[in-house]
Design an enzyme around this catalytic site. Structure first.
Site, PDB file in Angstrom:
ATOM      1  N   MET A  17       0.852  -1.200   0.000  1.00  0.00           N
ATOM      2  CA  MET A  17       0.000   0.000   0.000  1.00  0.00           C
ATOM      3  C   MET A  17       0.882   1.243   0.000  1.00  0.00           C
ATOM      4  O   MET A  17       1.607   1.511   0.955  1.00  0.00           O
ATOM      5  CB  MET A  17      -0.951  -0.012   1.202  1.00  0.00           C
ATOM      6  CG  MET A  17      -2.057  -1.042   1.050  1.00  0.00           C
ATOM      7  SD  MET A  17      -3.203  -1.048   2.418  1.00  0.00           S
ATOM      8  CE  MET A  17      -2.235  -1.859   3.670  1.00  0.00           C
ATOM      9  N   GLN A  71       7.769  -4.869  -5.336  1.00  0.00           N
ATOM     10  CA  GLN A  71       6.783  -4.743  -6.413  1.00  0.00           C
ATOM     11  C   GLN A  71       7.142  -3.631  -7.389  1.00  0.00           C
ATOM     12  O   GLN A  71       7.583  -2.553  -6.975  1.00  0.00           O
ATOM     13  CB  GLN A  71       5.388  -4.463  -5.846  1.00  0.00           C
ATOM     14  CG  GLN A  71       4.314  -4.573  -6.920  1.00  0.00           C
ATOM     15  CD  GLN A  71       2.938  -4.153  -6.461  1.00  0.00           C
ATOM     16  OE1 GLN A  71       2.713  -2.998  -6.119  1.00  0.00           O
ATOM     17  NE2 GLN A  71       2.018  -5.098  -6.425  1.00  0.00           N
ATOM     18  N   CYS A 101      -3.400  -1.744 -10.174  1.00  0.00           N
ATOM     19  CA  CYS A 101      -3.650  -0.383  -9.673  1.00  0.00           C
ATOM     20  C   CYS A 101      -4.709   0.316 -10.539  1.00  0.00           C
ATOM     21  O   CYS A 101      -4.550   0.409 -11.752  1.00  0.00           O
ATOM     22  CB  CYS A 101      -2.354   0.423  -9.661  1.00  0.00           C
ATOM     23  SG  CYS A 101      -2.637   2.099  -9.059  1.00  0.00           S
ATOM     24  N   LYS A 140       0.524  -9.610  -9.261  1.00  0.00           N
ATOM     25  CA  LYS A 140      -0.684  -9.238  -8.499  1.00  0.00           C
ATOM     26  C   LYS A 140      -1.667  -8.614  -9.481  1.00  0.00           C
ATOM     27  O   LYS A 140      -1.339  -7.629 -10.136  1.00  0.00           O
ATOM     28  CB  LYS A 140      -0.320  -8.249  -7.393  1.00  0.00           C
ATOM     29  CG  LYS A 140      -1.519  -7.795  -6.571  1.00  0.00           C
ATOM     30  CD  LYS A 140      -1.061  -7.108  -5.288  1.00  0.00           C
ATOM     31  CE  LYS A 140      -2.221  -6.643  -4.437  1.00  0.00           C
ATOM     32  NZ  LYS A 140      -2.729  -5.322  -4.840  1.00  0.00           N
ATOM     33  N   GLY A 201      -8.551  -8.921  -0.870  1.00  0.00           N
ATOM     34  CA  GLY A 201      -9.690  -8.014  -0.936  1.00  0.00           C
ATOM     35  C   GLY A 201     -10.720  -8.303   0.127  1.00  0.00           C
ATOM     36  O   GLY A 201     -11.273  -9.408   0.194  1.00  0.00           O
ATOM     37  N   GLY A 224      -4.752  -5.895   3.346  1.00  0.00           N
ATOM     38  CA  GLY A 224      -4.269  -4.522   3.253  1.00  0.00           C
ATOM     39  C   GLY A 224      -4.883  -3.619   4.303  1.00  0.00           C
ATOM     40  O   GLY A 224      -4.398  -3.514   5.435  1.00  0.00           O
ATOM     41  N   ARG A 225      -6.020  -3.009   3.933  1.00  0.00           N
ATOM     42  CA  ARG A 225      -6.617  -2.002   4.822  1.00  0.00           C
ATOM     43  C   ARG A 225      -6.963  -2.575   6.194  1.00  0.00           C
ATOM     44  O   ARG A 225      -6.865  -1.879   7.204  1.00  0.00           O
ATOM     45  CB  ARG A 225      -7.851  -1.404   4.135  1.00  0.00           C
ATOM     46  CG  ARG A 225      -7.487  -0.637   2.882  1.00  0.00           C
ATOM     47  CD  ARG A 225      -8.685  -0.415   1.989  1.00  0.00           C
ATOM     48  NE  ARG A 225      -9.253  -1.688   1.545  1.00  0.00           N
ATOM     49  CZ  ARG A 225     -10.435  -1.819   0.961  1.00  0.00           C
ATOM     50  NH1 ARG A 225     -11.169  -0.750   0.750  1.00  0.00           N
ATOM     51  NH2 ARG A 225     -10.874  -3.011   0.592  1.00  0.00           N
TER      52      ARG A 225
HETATM   53  C1  LIG Z   1      -3.715   3.324   0.224  1.00  0.00           C
HETATM   54  C2  LIG Z   1      -3.563   2.140  -0.686  1.00  0.00           C
HETATM   55  C3  LIG Z   1      -2.423   2.010  -1.445  1.00  0.00           C
HETATM   56  C4  LIG Z   1      -2.251   0.895  -2.285  1.00  0.00           C
HETATM   57  N1  LIG Z   1      -1.076   0.747  -2.971  1.00  0.00           N
HETATM   58  C5  LIG Z   1      -0.869  -0.397  -3.684  1.00  0.00           C
HETATM   59  C6  LIG Z   1       0.396  -0.682  -4.289  1.00  0.00           C
HETATM   60  O1  LIG Z   1       1.380   0.084  -4.177  1.00  0.00           O
HETATM   61  N2  LIG Z   1       0.508  -1.845  -4.997  1.00  0.00           N
HETATM   62  C7  LIG Z   1      -0.535  -2.737  -5.123  1.00  0.00           C
HETATM   63  O2  LIG Z   1      -0.398  -3.779  -5.762  1.00  0.00           O
HETATM   64  N3  LIG Z   1      -1.737  -2.495  -4.544  1.00  0.00           N
HETATM   65  C8  LIG Z   1      -1.914  -1.370  -3.818  1.00  0.00           C
HETATM   66  N4  LIG Z   1      -3.098  -1.185  -3.176  1.00  0.00           N
HETATM   67  C9  LIG Z   1      -4.131  -2.259  -3.231  1.00  0.00           C
HETATM   68  C10 LIG Z   1      -3.943  -3.231  -2.044  1.00  0.00           C
HETATM   69  O3  LIG Z   1      -2.706  -3.903  -2.130  1.00  0.00           O
HETATM   70  C11 LIG Z   1      -5.077  -4.278  -2.024  1.00  0.00           C
HETATM   71  O4  LIG Z   1      -5.064  -4.985  -3.228  1.00  0.00           O
HETATM   72  C12 LIG Z   1      -6.452  -3.654  -1.826  1.00  0.00           C
HETATM   73  O5  LIG Z   1      -6.422  -2.663  -0.818  1.00  0.00           O
HETATM   74  C13 LIG Z   1      -7.509  -4.714  -1.465  1.00  0.00           C
HETATM   75  O6  LIG Z   1      -7.133  -5.391  -0.286  1.00  0.00           O
HETATM   76  P1  LIG Z   1      -7.762  -5.017   1.162  1.00  0.00           P
HETATM   77  O7  LIG Z   1      -9.268  -5.087   1.020  1.00  0.00           O
HETATM   78  O8  LIG Z   1      -7.220  -6.065   2.088  1.00  0.00           O
HETATM   79  O9  LIG Z   1      -7.321  -3.637   1.492  1.00  0.00           O
HETATM   80  C14 LIG Z   1      -3.282  -0.082  -2.377  1.00  0.00           C
HETATM   81  C15 LIG Z   1      -4.450   0.077  -1.610  1.00  0.00           C
HETATM   82  C16 LIG Z   1      -4.601   1.157  -0.770  1.00  0.00           C
HETATM   83  C17 LIG Z   1      -5.857   1.276   0.057  1.00  0.00           C
END
Ligand SMILES: Cc1cc2nc3c(=O)[nH]c(=O)nc-3n(C[C@H](O)[C@H](O)[C@H](O)COP(=O)(O)O)c2cc1C
Length: 344
Positions: A17, A71, A101, A140, A201, A224-225
């Site tokens: 993230m 990544q 992304c 990813k 997700g 992630g979140r």
């Molecule tokens: C603030 C933020 C930044 C993110 N940056 C990236 C990133 O640099 N690379 C990536 O593959 N996904 C990125 N994501 C997506 C997350 O890796 C993840 O796929 C997405 O948040 C869904 O997972 P979650 O529901 O567990 O958060 C980002 C998500 C958020 C919220």
């Protein structure tokens, strides 16, 4: 990636993230609960790019004891190869390519999720990187750009290139973050890919983790979140899979986490200035405050000084009430996770 998988439960991975999962966050998270491996926020790759020095520190100064993948995001094959080779000089578990992304600025350049509109280009990039990356090479992805009907053809491409792992954020790029995830498509990948598949997700607690795991049969879960909101989540999920008792943090534990993160971030910054520090903390706090108290959330969004930040956090969090395991349903930050629970 297969040899990184635990024997008795799915692997648990911290999602990359941007502007959040940096070295200070990894340290603070690691003192509460560790994933089985990390993935850095993305390194931008283009003809003039140099590897971002700040993100490189997550690799060279990683003292968590857990492996970390680097990544990359980009579309230019020579630059992706150059960057992958440079990254191989750092202590990495492997190189991961971002195909998910959804940011318009990224997609317009046909990078990240934007590449999913061009399967032929994905095919070429994966072929070139597979030949060039000496160690583990993982991807990813999302389910497609416009619709999940694009997914079977994408899987065909992924299968052709002997990737070492595939993480699937179970939404399309067009879905961004606002819909439920689709475990059936992750299951389709599990059944057809020769490499381990990691489901991503909407995992926000142990119950959603168990649900996504049983619906997808994935070899691992990427979070992630949910890990920003609850840094004990990896220990809680591990306990749920192993039938052990999980940590039960209180609001005061959350306060300590926030203060520790703020301190770590301030120490990392060579030119500390109060306003940028507060802006950086807001990026993390937006995920933590959701559902705690609307007045707290409102005030955090508007705070301007470190004094305000400290006062607000202490006023709202300095008590022993246990934290809610789930975020509020239908919140703007966490939405759609109830679907995983309904499908059980
Ligand atoms: C603030 C933020 C930044 C993110 N940056 C990236 C990133 O640099 N690379 C990536 O593959 N996904 C990125 N994501 C997506 C997350 O890796 C993840 O796929 C997405 O948040 C869904 O997972 P979650 O529901 O567990 O958060 C980002 C998500 C958020 C919220």
């Amino acid at each position: 990636m297969r040899n990184l998988l635990p024997a008795n439960r799915p692997a648990l991975v911290l999602a990359p993230m941007q502007d959040v999962t940096d070295l200070p966050f990894m340290r603070v998270l690691g003192r509460r609960s560790l994933p089985d491996w990390f993935v850095t926020e993305y390194f931008r790759v283009h003809p003039d790019s140099r590897l971002n020095k700040y993100i490189l520190r997550s690799l060279s100064e990683n003292q968590t004891g857990r492996p970390i993948f680097a990544q990359m995001i980009g579309r230019d094959i020579p630059d992706l190869i150059r960057s992958a080779k440079e990254l191989a000089g750092y202590p990495i578990a492997g190189v991961d390519l971002n195909l998910g992304c959804p940011a318009p600025v990224v997609c317009r350049k046909d990078a990240g999720g934007g590449l999913l509109r061009h399967p032929g280009q994905v095919d070429e990039i994966l072929g070139a990187l597979r030949d060039a990356v000496p160690g583990r090479f993982t991807v990813k992805t999302r389910l497609g750009f416009h619709g999940s009907d694009e997914f079977p053809a994408l899987l065909e491409i992924f299968r052709r290139h002997s990737i070492d792992g595939l993480t699937i954020h179970g939404r399309t790029v067009a879905d961004r973050y606002q819909t439920p995830v689709q475990p059936d498509y992750v299951k389709m990948a599990v059944e057809t890919m020769p490499c381990p598949v990691i489901a991503n997700g909407n995992v926000v607690d142990a119950e959603t983790a168990l649900a996504y795991s049983s619906q997808s049969h994935a070899a691992g879960l990427m979070i992630g979140r949910g890990a920003i909101r609850n840094p004990w989540i990896f220990a809680q999920i591990r306990a749920a899979f192993l039938g052990e008792s999980p940590p039960a943090p209180t609001h005061r534990d959350l306060l300590e986490y926030i203060m520790e993160l703020s301190g770590e971030l301030a120490r990392e910054t060579s030119t500390y200035a109060p306003l940028p520090h507060i802006q950086r903390m807001k990026k993390t706090l937006v995920y933590i405050c959701d559902g705690i108290d609307p007045a707290f959330e409102h005030a955090i969004r508007r705070m301007k000084t470190p004094e305000e930040f400290h006062q607000l956090c202490h006023r709202h969090l300095d008590h022993d009430t246990p934290l809610q395991s789930l975020p509020p349903e239908n919140s703007r930050i966490f939405c759609g996770f109830e679907d995983l629970l309904k499908r059980r």
